[in-house]
Design a protein around this motif. Sequence first.
Motif, short mmCIF file in Angstrom:
data_model
loop_
_atom_site.label_atom_id
_atom_site.label_comp_id
_atom_site.label_asym_id
_atom_site.label_seq_id
_atom_site.Cartn_x
_atom_site.Cartn_y
_atom_site.Cartn_z
N VAL A 72 -3.88 12.76 15.38
CA VAL A 72 -4.65 12.00 14.67
C VAL A 72 -4.48 12.07 13.19
O VAL A 72 -4.34 11.39 12.45
CB VAL A 72 -5.87 11.81 15.04
N ALA A 73 -4.42 13.50 12.82
CA ALA A 73 -4.45 13.87 11.58
C ALA A 73 -2.98 13.39 10.91
O ALA A 73 -3.08 13.05 9.77
CB ALA A 73 -4.75 15.43 11.27
N ALA A 74 -2.00 13.64 11.64
CA ALA A 74 -0.71 13.46 11.06
C ALA A 74 -0.63 11.82 10.63
O ALA A 74 0.01 11.34 9.82
CB ALA A 74 0.37 13.87 11.92
N ARG A 75 -1.42 11.18 11.60
CA ARG A 75 -1.00 9.79 11.68
C ARG A 75 -2.00 9.14 10.54
O ARG A 75 -1.50 8.10 9.60
CB ARG A 75 -1.34 8.86 12.88
N PHE A 76 -3.06 9.72 10.43
CA PHE A 76 -4.23 9.55 9.20
C PHE A 76 -3.42 9.82 7.84
O PHE A 76 -3.34 9.06 7.02
CB PHE A 76 -5.45 10.14 9.57
N ALA A 77 -2.86 10.79 7.83
CA ALA A 77 -2.13 11.34 6.60
C ALA A 77 -1.07 10.43 5.87
O ALA A 77 -1.05 10.12 5.03
CB ALA A 77 -1.41 12.70 6.83
N GLU A 78 -0.26 10.14 7.03
CA GLU A 78 0.81 8.93 6.71
C GLU A 78 0.06 7.83 5.92
O GLU A 78 0.70 7.21 4.98
CB GLU A 78 1.66 8.81 7.93
N LYS A 79 -0.84 7.34 6.81
CA LYS A 79 -1.43 5.79 6.42
C LYS A 79 -2.21 6.14 4.88
O LYS A 79 -2.32 5.14 4.28
CB LYS A 79 -2.40 5.39 7.58
N THR A 80 -2.73 7.25 4.84
CA THR A 80 -3.51 7.48 3.52
C THR A 80 -2.57 7.78 2.56
O THR A 80 -2.88 7.06 1.49
CB THR A 80 -4.63 8.73 3.66
N THR A 81 -1.54 8.39 2.60
CA THR A 81 -0.49 8.33 1.70
C THR A 81 -0.18 7.09 1.16
O THR A 81 -0.02 6.53 -0.11
CB THR A 81 0.62 9.23 2.10
N ALA A 82 0.26 6.19 1.76
CA ALA A 82 0.59 4.81 1.62
C ALA A 82 -0.41 4.06 1.05
O ALA A 82 -0.11 3.25 -0.18
CB ALA A 82 1.14 4.16 2.84
N GLU A 83 -1.58 4.22 1.42
CA GLU A 83 -2.69 3.37 0.73
C GLU A 83 -3.07 3.98 -0.79
O GLU A 83 -3.32 3.35 -1.59
CB GLU A 83 -4.01 3.52 1.90
N ALA A 84 -3.22 5.39 -0.93
CA ALA A 84 -3.31 6.09 -1.97
C ALA A 84 -2.25 5.71 -2.94
O ALA A 84 -2.56 5.42 -4.20
CB ALA A 84 -3.45 7.39 -1.75
N THR A 85 -0.97 5.59 -2.43
CA THR A 85 0.04 5.24 -3.45
C THR A 85 0.01 3.74 -3.99
O THR A 85 0.01 3.42 -5.29
CB THR A 85 1.59 5.51 -2.79
N ARG A 86 -0.63 2.82 -3.05
CA ARG A 86 -0.78 1.53 -3.44
C ARG A 86 -1.82 1.39 -4.57
O ARG A 86 -1.93 0.54 -5.23
CB ARG A 86 -1.06 0.79 -2.37
N ARG A 87 -2.76 2.42 -4.55
CA ARG A 87 -3.89 2.14 -5.30
C ARG A 87 -3.80 3.16 -6.79
O ARG A 87 -4.51 3.29 -7.47
CB ARG A 87 -5.12 2.77 -4.72
N GLU A 88 -2.64 3.59 -6.83
CA GLU A 88 -2.10 4.43 -8.04
C GLU A 88 -2.74 5.73 -8.25
O GLU A 88 -2.93 6.34 -9.29
CB GLU A 88 -2.36 3.56 -9.44
N VAL A 89 -3.11 6.48 -7.11
CA VAL A 89 -3.43 7.89 -6.90
C VAL A 89 -2.50 8.54 -7.07
O VAL A 89 -1.55 8.55 -6.51
CB VAL A 89 -4.29 7.82 -5.72
N ALA A 90 -2.49 9.55 -8.26
CA ALA A 90 -1.52 10.46 -8.65
C ALA A 90 -1.75 11.81 -7.90
O ALA A 90 -2.66 12.42 -8.22
CB ALA A 90 -1.70 10.66 -10.23
N LEU A 91 -0.84 11.93 -6.82
CA LEU A 91 -0.81 13.13 -6.07
C LEU A 91 0.01 14.13 -6.61
O LEU A 91 1.18 13.93 -7.21
CB LEU A 91 -0.01 12.65 -4.50
N ALA A 92 -0.50 15.25 -6.49
CA ALA A 92 0.26 16.36 -7.34
C ALA A 92 0.25 17.76 -6.35
O ALA A 92 -0.52 17.91 -5.58
CB ALA A 92 -0.56 16.64 -8.68
N ASP A 93 0.90 18.57 -6.75
CA ASP A 93 1.06 20.10 -6.16
C ASP A 93 -0.46 20.62 -6.31
O ASP A 93 -1.07 20.65 -7.39
CB ASP A 93 2.06 20.55 -6.86
N VAL A 94 -0.82 21.48 -5.32
CA VAL A 94 -2.06 21.90 -5.49
C VAL A 94 -2.34 22.83 -6.66
O VAL A 94 -3.29 22.77 -7.18
CB VAL A 94 -2.25 22.80 -4.04
N THR A 95 -1.34 23.59 -7.22
CA THR A 95 -1.30 24.24 -8.21
C THR A 95 -1.37 23.65 -9.60
O THR A 95 -1.92 24.30 -10.57
CB THR A 95 -0.24 25.48 -8.34
#
Length: 192
Positions: A72-95
């Motif tokens: 479930v977590a893996a499927r949610f991650a995939e969908k959240t990544t796509a939705e966050a990208t559509r909303r211009e959320v800037a994902l970065a490395d943890v560091t």
Amino acid sequence: MMKTARARRGRALAFVCALALPAALAGCVDGVGDLTASAPEPRTGRLAARPGVSPGGATVAFVTVDGAPASVAARFAEKTTAEATRREVALADVTKAQYLVRGYLSAWPVEGGAAIGYVWDVFDKSRRRVQRAEDAIVVKGSGDDPWSLASDQALASLAAKSADDLAAVLSNTPEAIALASASPAAAAIAAR
């Protein structure tokens, strides 16, 4: 343009890995366990997106997502990544991220089905929680395990709500507001 698409794919892959392998990430980052809900009391609940401010002005990294079965977590991650990208959320490395996010997924029985919910705790660079966003959806169906009702459609709906909340939180950060206040040319360069 090709570099931008490649960068987005790289950030999306990093996000999926962060959600799918939280234990591995937590072990790689010093101080991740030090994320606390220390004073001042963080804001909780639904935060409206700041008009005219892109959430992309602030970078975020997902540290962990706990509570759901791995599939479930893996499927949610995939969908959240796509939705966050559509909303211009800037994902970065943890560091390198300005904000760190810890997530919690839960499912519980309700009359006629199950509720599936998320909680995002957003921490600043000082490892203090600055915002908590949470919501849930109700899925109709039956079964002994509420997670069995976490269909792709249900997870897509939850991911969309989740990405809306994260984009709203990030659009209210000092970094995003400062970028929006900069001249259009400076904002365009910084957003790359």
